[in-house]
Design an enzyme around this catalytic site. Sequence first.
Site, PDB file in Angstrom:
ATOM      1  N   ASN A   1      -2.079  39.295  31.849  1.00 48.49           N
ATOM      2  CA  ASN A   1      -3.341  38.599  32.932  1.00 48.49           C
ATOM      3  C   ASN A   1      -3.120  37.388  33.643  1.00 48.49           C
ATOM      4  OD1 ASN A   1      -5.767  38.139  33.328  1.00 48.49           O
ATOM      5  ND2 ASN A   1      -5.702  36.614  31.868  1.00 48.49           N
TER       6      ASN A   1
ATOM      7  N   GLU B   1     -12.018  32.093  30.875  1.00 51.07           N
ATOM      8  CA  GLU B   1     -12.711  31.618  31.651  1.00 51.07           C
ATOM      9  C   GLU B   1     -13.524  32.564  31.409  1.00 51.07           C
ATOM     10  OE1 GLU B   1      -8.919  32.839  33.638  1.00 51.07           O
ATOM     11  OE2 GLU B   1      -7.680  31.591  32.538  1.00 51.07           O
TER      12      GLU B   1
ATOM     13  N   SER C   1      -0.084  30.166  27.123  1.00 48.69           N
ATOM     14  CA  SER C   1       1.380  29.306  27.344  1.00 48.69           C
ATOM     15  C   SER C   1       2.286  29.944  26.659  1.00 48.69           C
ATOM     16  CB  SER C   1       1.366  27.386  27.647  1.00 48.69           C
ATOM     17  OG  SER C   1       0.148  27.550  28.004  1.00 48.69           O
TER      18      SER C   1
ATOM     19  N   HIS D   1     -12.669  37.031  28.021  1.00 50.83           N
ATOM     20  CA  HIS D   1     -11.788  36.261  28.386  1.00 50.83           C
ATOM     21  C   HIS D   1     -12.403  34.585  27.982  1.00 50.83           C
ATOM     22  CE1 HIS D   1      -8.582  33.622  30.327  1.00 50.83           C
ATOM     23  NE2 HIS D   1      -7.712  34.588  29.389  1.00 50.83           N
TER      24      HIS D   1
ATOM     25  N   GLU E   1      -6.337  33.870  22.008  1.00 54.20           N
ATOM     26  CA  GLU E   1      -5.809  32.295  22.512  1.00 54.20           C
ATOM     27  C   GLU E   1      -7.078  31.339  22.437  1.00 54.20           C
ATOM     28  OE1 GLU E   1      -5.271  34.767  26.439  1.00 54.20           O
ATOM     29  OE2 GLU E   1      -6.659  34.472  26.857  1.00 54.20           O
TER      30      GLU E   1
ATOM     31  N   GLY F   1      -3.018  28.127  30.466  1.00 56.76           N
ATOM     32  CA  GLY F   1      -2.797  27.445  31.343  1.00 56.76           C
ATOM     33  C   GLY F   1      -2.142  26.038  31.331  1.00 56.76           C
TER      34      GLY F   1
ATOM     35  N   LYS G   1      -5.386  37.849  36.605  1.00 50.45           N
ATOM     36  CA  LYS G   1      -6.289  36.225  36.788  1.00 50.45           C
ATOM     37  C   LYS G   1      -6.381  36.566  38.234  1.00 50.45           C
ATOM     38  CE  LYS G   1      -4.811  33.569  33.229  1.00 50.45           C
ATOM     39  NZ  LYS G   1      -5.107  32.485  32.712  1.00 50.45           N
TER      40      LYS G   1
HETATM   41  P1  PGA Z   1      -1.801  31.597  30.581  1.00 53.59           P
HETATM   42  O1  PGA Z   1      -2.878  32.571  30.059  1.00 53.59           O
HETATM   43  O2  PGA Z   1      -0.228  32.134  30.013  1.00 53.59           O
HETATM   44  O3  PGA Z   1      -0.945  30.851  32.174  1.00 53.59           O
HETATM   45  O4  PGA Z   1      -1.562  30.199  29.000  1.00 53.59           O
HETATM   46  C1  PGA Z   1      -2.813  33.378  28.924  1.00 53.59           C
HETATM   47  C2  PGA Z   1      -3.836  34.391  29.038  1.00 53.59           C
HETATM   48  O5  PGA Z   1      -4.898  33.209  29.222  1.00 53.59           O
HETATM   49  O6  PGA Z   1      -4.925  34.970  28.978  1.00 53.59           O
END
Ligand code: PGA
Length: 255
Positions: free
Chosen positions: A13, A100, A216, A98, A170, A176, A15
């Site tokens: 992903n 976000e 992460s 997601h 998630e 993140g 982003k």
């Molecule tokens: P990350 O993001 O691996 O940077 O924690 C995962 C995601 O948001 O899909």
Amino acid sequence: MNKQLRKAVIAGNWKMNKTPAEAAALIDEMKPLVKDADCDVVICVPYVDLQTALEKTAGTNIKVGAENCHWAKSGAFTGEVSAEMLTSMGVNYVVIGHSERRTYFGDTDQTVKDRVRAALDAGMTVILCVGEYEQQRLQGVTFEVVGSQTKIALGGVSKEELSRIIIAYEPVWAIGTGLTATPEQANEVNSFIRKTIEDLYDKEAADAFVVQYGGSMNAKNAEELLAKPDIDGGLIGGASLKAADFAQIVKAASK
Ligand code: PGA
């Protein structure tokens, strides 16, 4: 992973990262490193990178996805992109719900459900994201939150359509942040999601259903997470922007 029952899916992903030129360079670097993968490999990229990603991955084992799609076929929705627009380009995967999007752009369980419907109707495969906030985990309502996000998003989804849905668990506190759920914590929720699928559909559907972990996940911790029976792959943010790290995760899922 339970390789007897399911094929693992590792999805990047990206982003809001990478211009088309940068995307081309990253894919060129990634291609030879993941070509022997014994799992599905998907990269979900910004809309402006889709054409480049499709061209660069043509004839390879890397599939291309978008990071969102709208619920309507067309109309007065400035700044949005429909599922048909994506499939017309040849994009067949899409991330929906997601955290976000839910946190910063007002996606709700209802709009997530509507977006899932539109993507399925267009023939796409959906990576549906669910997960609790830190406060919700601390209050002990993780299962309630993840259960209701799952049930609402799958409302009206038939058993046949379910084969085009992947759920990515998630935990929002792990995205993140460098804070990964322990393999036990992740597996516990993934297995709860599978049980929810069994309750909504049946055991056969639940056994075949892919539940990823995201938050992460990286080159170092992937193997331990993926060793758990109900973790069938990963949705990878930060580490998907580095070809070698992403390839290492793909390798861990191919074991
Ligand atoms: P990350 O993001 O691996 O940077 O924690 C995962 C995601 O948001 O899909």
